[in-house]
Design a protein around this motif. Structure first.
Motif, short mmCIF file in Angstrom:
data_model
loop_
_atom_site.label_atom_id
_atom_site.label_comp_id
_atom_site.label_asym_id
_atom_site.label_seq_id
_atom_site.Cartn_x
_atom_site.Cartn_y
_atom_site.Cartn_z
N VAL A 84 0.91 -1.21 -0.04
CA VAL A 84 -0.04 -0.05 -0.11
C VAL A 84 1.10 1.20 -0.04
N ILE A 85 0.71 2.02 -1.00
CA ILE A 85 1.51 3.51 -0.98
C ILE A 85 0.26 4.26 -0.25
N ARG A 86 1.16 4.92 0.75
CA ARG A 86 0.13 6.01 1.50
C ARG A 86 0.59 7.34 1.27
N PRO A 87 -0.22 8.32 1.36
CA PRO A 87 -0.39 9.50 0.79
C PRO A 87 1.09 10.32 0.78
N TYR A 88 1.81 10.19 1.93
CA TYR A 88 2.94 10.59 2.04
C TYR A 88 4.12 10.14 1.03
#
Length: 482
Positions: free
Chosen positions: A42-46
């Motif tokens: 999962v690539i998170r917003p940051y």
RNA sequence: CGGGCGGUGGCUUAGCCCGGCAAAGCGCCUGCUUUGGGAGCAGGAGAUCGCGAGUUCGAAUCUCGCCCGCCCGACCA
């Protein structure tokens, strides 16, 4: 910065265990996380915001040279994938297949989930190429690909990853080769000018060449553990794919000719590179040009009255600063110390602490993530000072990486010297090489994995091969690699 | 894909060997107090012990299979 250990909780120190440090930083800085499916993250917003900044930078570059974005299918029929022998041999081990779907169940022909798209793009773009007037075709797509990796690591090697893949079709061999170099230069710019990550630009050895390419070129960066990271590759495919997929055109002399093609890619691995190229024991250090937040403001107050004064003071310069850089004011309920540590972990380049004392003096406390230095600056000039400081920060970060690489780059003349070196430490090691795959393989075997990263094809060394003693063809950079 | 280790509230872990009411710290919520480098007090919520089978009166604990993660090898952007 001497009290590093005290400030940081929950991150393994780099010097203790670099790999754990990396995973800790990625997760605690909220860049990415595991998904429950092996190799899929999962690539998170940051983290995604950094990828978006990289995308924007590179996309602008290729648009300026006439490239256009397309979208090609995720699924590739088996028959299509199988046409270029070397290519399929290289990729088969990591291809995932769709073999059944929907109510009808098993498919007549299984479909590969793209590990890369040379085959499908070639087979489609050939339709639009008839005459030399249709060339060059400069296509690119931003997409995800899937490669069934044995060993995965957030950003660095995931089964599914995001990238761009460029595929170009040319009438002339020389033009295609220029294209390979043009893109390689763009990659260098992304790495050095945007990510502040110095790279070696050069050709890959035969054994490291892309499956199906005539030759491959790469940029190679040094991580803070001394390992190399291949951060972008650009391939000259000759006519290998155009003959396999019958991509041809009619030239000025009314004769049928096969196109000369290239392909090139840069992935979310780049994000892993920036983490490992710049981070320290306190966490990330994000290059200003990529940073989702360049300057964070931490307000400090005791009472509601103080809070109101601090807020009003910030408002007097906030708008002017926002026009110049990406600013975030942290009004969360946490205590200042906690905010300091949190934003340092996230690698925000500059921090402004603003309390009643500063309001009184009409100034702010500016702290630098790289050096740890704090100083008072007047609020009046902030909209000028901050962009200037960010530029300085970007340069200093690059210079630090460059110095680090210099300190960890060595030169050897013999295999024994190379082995001795890598027994002691990592880094880049230059050595003369005869060009034979046997000698290259021997280095790899005896050193336990040290490989040739790349080399400058134009440089002609005077010495002899570090392994066999025959005249050297190239001066090459050896390293352990991710 | 082979070998080793691990998975217990959001996080870090104890408990497992030797089966018997699921624990601690941190985090979270409420209130008060605090705020210039991760505060304090009081109260509170939160766990199908990775998933599935088996053994057993009884399984976090024992057995088997699978999944995910980490480390070491082989393979790769």
């Amino acid at each position: 910065m001497t009290e590093t250990f005290e400030y940081v909780k929950e991150i393994t120190k780099m010097s203790v265990d670099f790999d754990r440090w990396y995973t800790d930083v990625v997760r605690k800085a909220e860049m990415a996380d595991y998904s429950g499916v092996r190799g899929c993250m999962v690539i998170r917003p940051y983290g995604y915001a950094m990828w978006e900044a990289i995308q924007r930078a590179f996309d602008d570059m290729i648009k300026s040279s006439g490239h256009e974005n397309w979208y090609f299918p995720l699924l590739i029929p088996e028959e299509l994938l199988m046409k270029e022998a070397e290519h399929i041999e290289g990729f088969t081990p990591e291809v995932a297949w769709v073999t059944e779907a929907g109510r009808s169940g098993k498919l007549d022909q299984r479909l590969a989930i793209r590990p890369t798209s040379e085959t499908i793009i070639g087979s489609i773009v050939r339709r639009y190429i008839q005459s030399h007037r249709d060339l060059p075709q400069l296509t690119n797509q931003w997409c995800n690909v899937l490669r069934w990796e044995m060993r995965t690591r957030l950003f660095l090697r995931t089964a599914e990853f995001l990238w761009q893949e460029g595929h170009t079709f040319h009438a002339f061999e020389a033009e295609a080769k220029e294209e390979v170099d043009r893109i390689l230069e763009y990659y260098r710019e992304v790495a050095e000018d945007w990510l502040a990550m110095p790279v070696l630009v050069g050709v890959k050895s035969r054994s490291e060449t892309f499956a199906g390419a005539v030759y491959s070129k790469s940029i190679e960066a040094m991580m803070r553990d001394g390992l190399a990271l291949q951060a972008g590759t650009s391939h000259f495919l000759g006519q290998n794919f155009s003959t396999a997929y019958e991509i041809s055109f009619t030239n000025r002399d009314n004769q049928r000719e096969f196109c000369w093609t290239t392909s090139w890619g840069m992935s979310t691995r780049m994000v892993g590179g920036l983490i490992m190229a710049h981070g320290d024991d306190r966490g990330l250090i994000v290059p200003p040009r990529i940073a989702p937040t360049q300057v964070v403001v931490v307000p400090i107050f005791r009472t509601d009255e103080e809070r109101a004064r601090v807020e009003a003071f910030i408002e007097t310069w906030e708008k002017a600063v926002r026009a110049e850089c990406r600013l975030k004011v942290d009004w969360s309920d946490n205590r200042p110390g906690e905010k300091f540590n949190n934003w340092e972990l996230k690698g925000v380049p500059l921090r402004l602490a603003v309390g009643p004392r500063d309001v009184e003096a009409r100034e702010v406390q500016l702290a630098d993530r790289l050096t740890g230095e704090k100083r008072q600056v007047p609020c009046a000039g902030l909209f000028e000072i901050l962009p200037h400081e960010l530029k300085k920060f970007q340069n200093a970060l690059y210079q630090r990486a460059l110095d680090f690489r210099a300190e960890n780059t060595f030169e050897v003349a013999t295999l024994q010297q190379l082995l001795d070196h890598f027994k002691e430490r990592n880094g880049f090691v230059w050595a003369p090489w005869c060009g034979s795959e046997e000698c290259e393989a021997r280095v790899k075997d005896e050193s336990g994995g040290v490989s040739i990263r790349n080399y400058d094809p134009d440089e002609k060394p005077s010495g002899v091969c570090l392994v066999c003693g025959r005249p050297a063809e190239h001066r090459v950079a050896f390293a352990r690699a991710y």
